[in-house]
Design a protein around this motif. Structure first.
Motif, PDB file in Angstrom:
ATOM      1  N   ALA A 164       0.854  -1.191   0.000  1.00 62.31           N
ATOM      2  CA  ALA A 164       0.000   0.000   0.000  1.00 62.31           C
ATOM      3  C   ALA A 164       0.884   1.232   0.000  1.00 62.31           C
ATOM      4  O   ALA A 164       1.861   1.297   0.738  1.00 62.31           O
ATOM      5  CB  ALA A 164      -0.894   0.003   1.232  1.00 62.31           C
ATOM      6  N   ASN A 165       0.527   2.229  -0.802  1.00 62.15           N
ATOM      7  CA  ASN A 165       1.303   3.471  -0.906  1.00 62.15           C
ATOM      8  C   ASN A 165       2.789   3.206  -1.135  1.00 62.15           C
ATOM      9  O   ASN A 165       3.650   3.767  -0.454  1.00 62.15           O
ATOM     10  CB  ASN A 165       1.129   4.328   0.353  1.00 62.15           C
ATOM     11  CG  ASN A 165      -0.319   4.716   0.570  1.00 62.15           C
ATOM     12  OD1 ASN A 165      -1.049   4.947  -0.390  1.00 62.15           O
ATOM     13  ND2 ASN A 165      -0.730   4.757   1.815  1.00 62.15           N
ATOM     14  N   ASN A 166       3.041   2.262  -2.024  1.00 57.41           N
ATOM     15  CA  ASN A 166       4.433   1.923  -2.364  1.00 57.41           C
ATOM     16  C   ASN A 166       5.246   1.356  -1.208  1.00 57.41           C
ATOM     17  O   ASN A 166       6.460   1.468  -1.197  1.00 57.41           O
ATOM     18  CB  ASN A 166       5.166   3.147  -2.935  1.00 57.41           C
ATOM     19  CG  ASN A 166       4.723   3.407  -4.357  1.00 57.41           C
ATOM     20  OD1 ASN A 166       4.532   2.456  -5.132  1.00 57.41           O
ATOM     21  ND2 ASN A 166       4.525   4.662  -4.702  1.00 57.41           N
ATOM     22  N   GLN A 167       4.556   0.797  -0.233  1.00 58.53           N
ATOM     23  CA  GLN A 167       5.283   0.201   0.885  1.00 58.53           C
ATOM     24  C   GLN A 167       4.705  -1.168   1.216  1.00 58.53           C
ATOM     25  O   GLN A 167       3.522  -1.410   1.022  1.00 58.53           O
ATOM     26  CB  GLN A 167       5.102   1.056   2.143  1.00 58.53           C
ATOM     27  CG  GLN A 167       5.816   2.375   2.138  1.00 58.53           C
ATOM     28  CD  GLN A 167       5.693   3.001   3.516  1.00 58.53           C
ATOM     29  OE1 GLN A 167       6.121   2.426   4.502  1.00 58.53           O
ATOM     30  NE2 GLN A 167       5.094   4.173   3.576  1.00 58.53           N
ATOM     31  N   LEU A 168       5.539  -2.021   1.782  1.00 58.09           N
ATOM     32  CA  LEU A 168       5.060  -3.291   2.297  1.00 58.09           C
ATOM     33  C   LEU A 168       4.713  -3.084   3.766  1.00 58.09           C
ATOM     34  O   LEU A 168       5.547  -2.647   4.556  1.00 58.09           O
ATOM     35  CB  LEU A 168       6.137  -4.363   2.175  1.00 58.09           C
ATOM     36  CG  LEU A 168       6.348  -4.958   0.786  1.00 58.09           C
ATOM     37  CD1 LEU A 168       7.509  -5.933   0.802  1.00 58.09           C
ATOM     38  CD2 LEU A 168       5.079  -5.667   0.304  1.00 58.09           C
ATOM     39  N   VAL A 169       3.460  -3.370   4.130  1.00 58.96           N
ATOM     40  CA  VAL A 169       3.050  -3.231   5.531  1.00 58.96           C
ATOM     41  C   VAL A 169       2.286  -4.479   5.978  1.00 58.96           C
ATOM     42  O   VAL A 169       1.847  -5.275   5.140  1.00 58.96           O
ATOM     43  CB  VAL A 169       2.155  -1.980   5.738  1.00 58.96           C
ATOM     44  CG1 VAL A 169       2.963  -0.705   5.635  1.00 58.96           C
ATOM     45  CG2 VAL A 169       0.999  -1.985   4.764  1.00 58.96           C
ATOM     46  N   HIS A 170       2.164  -4.646   7.282  1.00 59.44           N
ATOM     47  CA  HIS A 170       1.450  -5.797   7.826  1.00 59.44           C
ATOM     48  C   HIS A 170       0.134  -5.342   8.437  1.00 59.44           C
ATOM     49  O   HIS A 170       0.079  -4.304   9.085  1.00 59.44           O
ATOM     50  CB  HIS A 170       2.295  -6.479   8.900  1.00 59.44           C
ATOM     51  CG  HIS A 170       3.597  -6.976   8.383  1.00 59.44           C
ATOM     52  ND1 HIS A 170       3.792  -8.276   7.995  1.00 59.44           N
ATOM     53  CD2 HIS A 170       4.765  -6.331   8.154  1.00 59.44           C
ATOM     54  CE1 HIS A 170       5.041  -8.413   7.567  1.00 59.44           C
ATOM     55  NE2 HIS A 170       5.648  -7.248   7.650  1.00 59.44           N
ATOM     56  N   ARG A 171      -0.893  -6.128   8.214  1.00 60.60           N
ATOM     57  CA  ARG A 171      -2.166  -5.863   8.873  1.00 60.60           C
ATOM     58  C   ARG A 171      -2.508  -7.048   9.775  1.00 60.60           C
ATOM     59  O   ARG A 171      -2.524  -8.189   9.329  1.00 60.60           O
ATOM     60  CB  ARG A 171      -3.289  -5.647   7.866  1.00 60.60           C
ATOM     61  CG  ARG A 171      -4.589  -5.129   8.485  1.00 60.60           C
ATOM     62  CD  ARG A 171      -5.729  -5.074   7.479  1.00 60.60           C
ATOM     63  NE  ARG A 171      -6.255  -6.403   7.196  1.00 60.60           N
ATOM     64  CZ  ARG A 171      -7.121  -7.060   7.988  1.00 60.60           C
ATOM     65  NH1 ARG A 171      -7.552  -6.502   9.096  1.00 60.60           N
ATOM     66  NH2 ARG A 171      -7.544  -8.250   7.668  1.00 60.60           N
ATOM     67  N   LEU A 172      -2.746  -6.775  11.026  1.00 61.44           N
ATOM     68  CA  LEU A 172      -3.056  -7.822  11.983  1.00 61.44           C
ATOM     69  C   LEU A 172      -4.471  -7.623  12.491  1.00 61.44           C
ATOM     70  O   LEU A 172      -4.883  -6.485  12.741  1.00 61.44           O
ATOM     71  CB  LEU A 172      -2.089  -7.772  13.178  1.00 61.44           C
ATOM     72  CG  LEU A 172      -0.694  -8.374  13.014  1.00 61.44           C
ATOM     73  CD1 LEU A 172       0.101  -7.682  11.940  1.00 61.44           C
ATOM     74  CD2 LEU A 172       0.045  -8.314  14.332  1.00 61.44           C
ATOM     75  N   GLY A 173      -5.218  -8.705  12.622  1.00 65.42           N
ATOM     76  CA  GLY A 173      -6.579  -8.547  13.130  1.00 65.42           C
ATOM     77  C   GLY A 173      -7.284  -9.881  13.236  1.00 65.42           C
ATOM     78  O   GLY A 173      -6.653 -10.929  13.387  1.00 65.42           O
ATOM     79  N   CYS A 174      -8.619  -9.827  13.157  1.00 67.02           N
ATOM     80  CA  CYS A 174      -9.452 -11.024  13.251  1.00 67.02           C
ATOM     81  C   CYS A 174     -10.025 -11.343  11.876  1.00 67.02           C
ATOM     82  O   CYS A 174     -10.202 -10.447  11.057  1.00 67.02           O
ATOM     83  CB  CYS A 174     -10.609 -10.795  14.218  1.00 67.02           C
ATOM     84  SG  CYS A 174     -10.110 -10.328  15.882  1.00 67.02           S
TER      85      CYS A 174
END
Ligand code: NAG
Ligand code: NAG
Ligand code: NAG
Length: 240
Positions: A164-174
């Protein structure tokens, strides 16, 4: 001499076990004055030094209500409480509250539930049908997510890697179990034996590079690519 030797060996192994268990910081449930041990499941503390142990206190208030407090406590204080309860079952009457139980532990979290050892002290049986997960949107490092929450019934933890937005990010949740199963099936079909996930494009234009689920306490505070390979299949009809 044999006896002495044995004592020595036992002593050394206890010391070894103790220091080993403390190497990477003991994790304990942490709460103050909650009515139910399950209210303690959503926060934890990492003990600051190797002289600390996890504790659980059950205290009876003047109103006769029992409350729990948990966290890290020095070994010396733990030993004092242990000595007190081994002797006369005497409780402090000088305070307005009565300590019904004060116990400590230094073992690692329960392997099947992921709940730290002090959740099981004072004869407590914490609920395990609800999964507690790290919940963080767009973090650079999933292991540093510091928000933990209970998921709704029938949901487990998820860890995703997103571009997202030219970056690798992590999403944590349920995530719902059936959604996890469908994703797992897609993963198995598309990339047998590989570590990449389903390159799903979401409505907001973000690309899901990897999507994984797991179901032990805060298990999703880990990299998606390591989790996807050990992801459980909940409904064999969906993910075989
Ligand atoms: C670990 O959790 C399981 C499942 O709830 C329970 O049966 C078991 O007694 C726990 N083990 C320990 C060492 O607390
Ligand atoms: C979890 O598993 C490890 C390695 O198999 C073991 O050393 C440890 O005692 C287990 N912990 C509990 C709480 O059962
Ligand atoms: C498994 O998934 C199938 C297909 O969606 C569904 O019909 C079935 O009820 C599910 N089984 C269970 C045990 O949830």
């Amino acid at each position: 001499w044999k006896k002495m030797n044995m004592l020595f060996t036992v002593g050394v192994s206890i010391l070894l076990t103790f220091s080993l268990s403390c190497v990477d910081g003991l994790t304990c449930l942490s709460c103050k004055g909650v009515a139910d041990i399950n209210d303690c499941l959503s926060s934890e503390a990492t003990c600051q030094n190797s002289n600390e142990e996890c504790y659980l206190d059950k205290t009876i208030l003047p109103s006769l209500q029992a409350v729990f407090s948990a966290g890290c406590r020095s070994k010396q204080v733990c030993d004092l409480f242990a000595a007190a309860s081994a002797g006369k079952r005497e409780t402090s009457r000088t305070k307005r509250t009565t300590v019904a139980c004060a116990e400590c532990c230094t073992t690692s979290s329960n392997n099947s539930t992921g709940i730290p050892c002090n959740g099981y002290l004072c004869k407590q049986k914490p609920k395990t049908d609800i999964t507690t997960c790290g919940v963080c949107d767009k973090v650079a490092d999933p292991t540093l997510c510091s928000v933990i929450q209970d998921c709704p019934p029938n949901e487990v933890c998820t860890s995703e890697l997103i571009f997202a937005n030219n970056q690798l990010v992590h999403r944590l949740g349920c995530e719902r179990k059936d959604v996890c199963d469908v994703t797992l099936k897609g993963y198995k079909d598309a990339h047998p034996g590989q570590y990449t996930g389903p390159k799903r494009k979401r409505v907001d234009g973000e690309i899901v590079i990897c999507s994984s689920c797991c179901d032990t306490r805060t298990c999703n505070m880990a990299d998606c690519k390591s989790l996807i390979n050990i992801q459980p299949c909940y409904n064999k009809t969906l993910c075989g």
